[in-house]
Design an enzyme around this catalytic site. Sequence first.
Site, mmCIF file in Angstrom:
data_model
loop_
_atom_site.group_PDB
_atom_site.id
_atom_site.type_symbol
_atom_site.label_atom_id
_atom_site.label_comp_id
_atom_site.label_asym_id
_atom_site.label_seq_id
_atom_site.Cartn_x
_atom_site.Cartn_y
_atom_site.Cartn_z
ATOM 1 N N HIS A 187 -4.770 14.052 5.055
ATOM 2 C CA HIS A 187 -5.524 13.046 4.500
ATOM 3 C C HIS A 187 -7.040 12.884 4.965
ATOM 4 O O HIS A 187 -6.949 12.206 5.885
ATOM 5 C CB HIS A 187 -4.549 11.681 4.035
ATOM 6 C CG HIS A 187 -5.480 10.660 3.179
ATOM 7 N ND1 HIS A 187 -6.578 10.856 2.651
ATOM 8 C CD2 HIS A 187 -4.921 9.345 2.646
ATOM 9 C CE1 HIS A 187 -6.979 9.789 1.855
ATOM 10 N NE2 HIS A 187 -5.717 9.004 1.736
ATOM 11 N N HIS A 190 -11.302 9.274 1.395
ATOM 12 C CA HIS A 190 -11.116 7.861 0.960
ATOM 13 C C HIS A 190 -11.651 6.972 2.011
ATOM 14 O O HIS A 190 -11.133 5.830 2.131
ATOM 15 C CB HIS A 190 -9.964 7.536 0.318
ATOM 16 C CG HIS A 190 -9.589 8.333 -0.856
ATOM 17 N ND1 HIS A 190 -8.461 8.531 -1.316
ATOM 18 C CD2 HIS A 190 -10.330 9.235 -1.661
ATOM 19 C CE1 HIS A 190 -8.334 9.522 -2.389
ATOM 20 N NE2 HIS A 190 -9.636 9.846 -2.434
ATOM 21 N N TYR A 192 -10.579 6.805 5.139
ATOM 22 C CA TYR A 192 -9.596 6.563 6.383
ATOM 23 C C TYR A 192 -10.166 7.255 7.582
ATOM 24 O O TYR A 192 -11.258 8.048 7.709
ATOM 25 C CB TYR A 192 -8.301 6.998 5.815
ATOM 26 C CG TYR A 192 -7.908 6.004 4.783
ATOM 27 C CD1 TYR A 192 -7.718 4.596 5.009
ATOM 28 C CD2 TYR A 192 -7.762 6.275 3.437
ATOM 29 C CE1 TYR A 192 -7.484 3.694 3.982
ATOM 30 C CE2 TYR A 192 -7.525 5.253 2.423
ATOM 31 C CZ TYR A 192 -7.248 4.108 2.724
ATOM 32 O OH TYR A 192 -7.128 3.075 1.604
HETATM 33 C C1 LIG Z 1 -2.159 2.691 -6.107
HETATM 34 C C2 LIG Z 1 -2.630 3.928 -5.462
HETATM 35 C C3 LIG Z 1 -2.388 4.188 -4.377
HETATM 36 C C4 LIG Z 1 -3.220 5.426 -3.743
HETATM 37 N N1 LIG Z 1 -2.952 5.716 -2.480
HETATM 38 C C5 LIG Z 1 -3.288 6.883 -2.262
HETATM 39 C C6 LIG Z 1 -2.860 7.750 -0.930
HETATM 40 O O1 LIG Z 1 -1.866 6.959 -0.245
HETATM 41 N N2 LIG Z 1 -3.635 8.602 -0.660
HETATM 42 C C7 LIG Z 1 -4.388 9.247 -1.316
HETATM 43 O O2 LIG Z 1 -4.921 10.510 -1.056
HETATM 44 N N3 LIG Z 1 -4.990 8.556 -2.484
HETATM 45 C C8 LIG Z 1 -4.339 7.625 -2.730
HETATM 46 N N4 LIG Z 1 -4.803 7.248 -4.043
HETATM 47 C C9 LIG Z 1 -5.568 7.775 -4.905
HETATM 48 C C10 LIG Z 1 -5.190 8.923 -5.845
HETATM 49 O O3 LIG Z 1 -4.341 9.909 -5.255
HETATM 50 C C11 LIG Z 1 -5.796 9.512 -7.102
HETATM 51 O O4 LIG Z 1 -6.882 10.299 -6.557
HETATM 52 C C12 LIG Z 1 -6.483 8.393 -7.640
HETATM 53 O O5 LIG Z 1 -5.573 7.405 -8.290
HETATM 54 C C13 LIG Z 1 -7.270 8.999 -8.970
HETATM 55 O O6 LIG Z 1 -6.518 9.640 -9.898
HETATM 56 P P1 LIG Z 1 -6.259 8.939 -11.180
HETATM 57 O O7 LIG Z 1 -7.670 8.346 -11.870
HETATM 58 O O8 LIG Z 1 -5.377 9.920 -11.817
HETATM 59 O O9 LIG Z 1 -5.324 7.451 -11.022
HETATM 60 C C14 LIG Z 1 -4.190 6.015 -4.608
HETATM 61 C C15 LIG Z 1 -4.467 5.418 -6.022
HETATM 62 C C16 LIG Z 1 -3.518 4.503 -6.509
HETATM 63 C C17 LIG Z 1 -3.977 4.055 -7.984
#
Ligand SMILES: Cc1cc2nc3c(=O)[nH]c(=O)nc-3n(C[C@H](O)[C@H](O)[C@H](O)COP(=O)(O)O)c2cc1C
Length: 399
Positions: A187, A190, A192
């Site tokens: 990862h 975002h 981190y």
């Molecule tokens: C509840 C939630 C938790 C997330 N946790 C992570 C995570 O642990 N690691 C990560 O790389 N992205 C995380 N994301 C981002 C998602 O992997 C994804 O890139 C993001 O939701 C955009 O896709 P979508 O528009 O289809 O939801 C999270 C997103 C959501 C909604």
Amino acid sequence: MAGTSSDQRKPHPLFSPYKMGKFNLSHRVVLAPMTRCRALNGIPQPALVEYYTQRATDGGFLITEGTMISPTAAGFPHVPGIYSKEQVEAWKKVVDAVHGKGGVIFCQLWHVGRASHQVYQPGGAAPISSTSKPISKRWRILMPDATHGTYPEPRALATYEIAEVVEHYRQSALNAIEAGFDGIEIHGAHGYLIDQFLKDGINDRTDEYGGSIANRCKFLIQVVQAVVAAIGADRVGVRMSPAIDHLDAMDSDPLNLGLAVVERLNKLQQDVGSKLAYLHVTQPRYTAYGQTEAGRHGSEDEEARLMRTWRRAYWGTFICSGGFTRELGMVAVAQGDADLVSYGRHFISNPDLVTRLELDAPLNRYVRATFYTQDPVVGYTDYPFLSKGNGSKLPLSRL
Ligand SMILES: Cc1cc2nc3c(=O)[nH]c(=O)nc-3n(C[C@H](O)[C@H](O)[C@H](O)COP(=O)(O)O)c2cc1C
């Protein structure tokens, strides 16, 4: 099927097979990594087995939620880890169940860095980072009691301490393989820890890990090298989000930062004589997932230009994530902008998302209020599958 041309029978590329290195995937719809806060003391519970099994398909690719590589990696309540024997044993149950359905599953290795709070840290210490600057008050941290707090001042890692963090990634990758995972995702996105090294809006170091783009990429690349040496390049994916400002992760030149990462990954692939499993990039149009529906949106054209530049430059499987609908996913794969598309929020509320997208069936709406709550059922495993009535239309391969 009489009277149907072979062209009409051919599945759309989004639903067609793809060979991701050694993995034969049957379609291109990926479960995006998502923190769901349903572990207990860092240990995956039976609810996680159920959740991932519900979302597994034969030949489908799943990426787990961010998983702690060490006790200092935590910044959310009830997230799982992969650094202790007990955690590894518990993950085996998840992996076995997903494999039982024919799925391929990678574990996302996560360290939140400064996106934490003393309450989550061993001995109540300050979180570690590339910097001692805290995340601004614009962002709020989810506390164990479900209130929201302010991010505290982190402690900048001393240069000599960085090798130990790299080692935690390496050991966690080995642990993931021991748990049966098909691979791991680093990862690097975002806001981190790894992103805190990559971005010049955060990284204010004066040592060999700060300053130039080359120096800021160093931590990520050392992690990738260590993990690749431990488990093999074809089991390693990397996630980055150069153009996303989540948790103040801003860079003055996202295009070239992304290209610098891509160039280094290409070189590493050349050096080891094997491709990585993939590069996973989050679209700028999707930001601030934990906080609001509408993040900072750039222009669509500018965004497409960034994504296409990185996609063209990278020598391997490219996964896009962020705001994809059925139509956008189909276009991205058909136009060659992505090999695979990862879906997040729609996959939370639609355990059978692959089938629904394939059939163009209506989707359940996701409930944001239960994204990060701890109930092992509500908002987690209780989203309905398509009813039996629709079953007659299901393609045999997914029944
Ligand atoms: C509840 C939630 C938790 C997330 N946790 C992570 C995570 O642990 N690691 C990560 O790389 N992205 C995380 N994301 C981002 C998602 O992997 C994804 O890139 C993001 O939701 C955009 O896709 P979508 O528009 O289809 O939801 C999270 C997103 C959501 C909604």
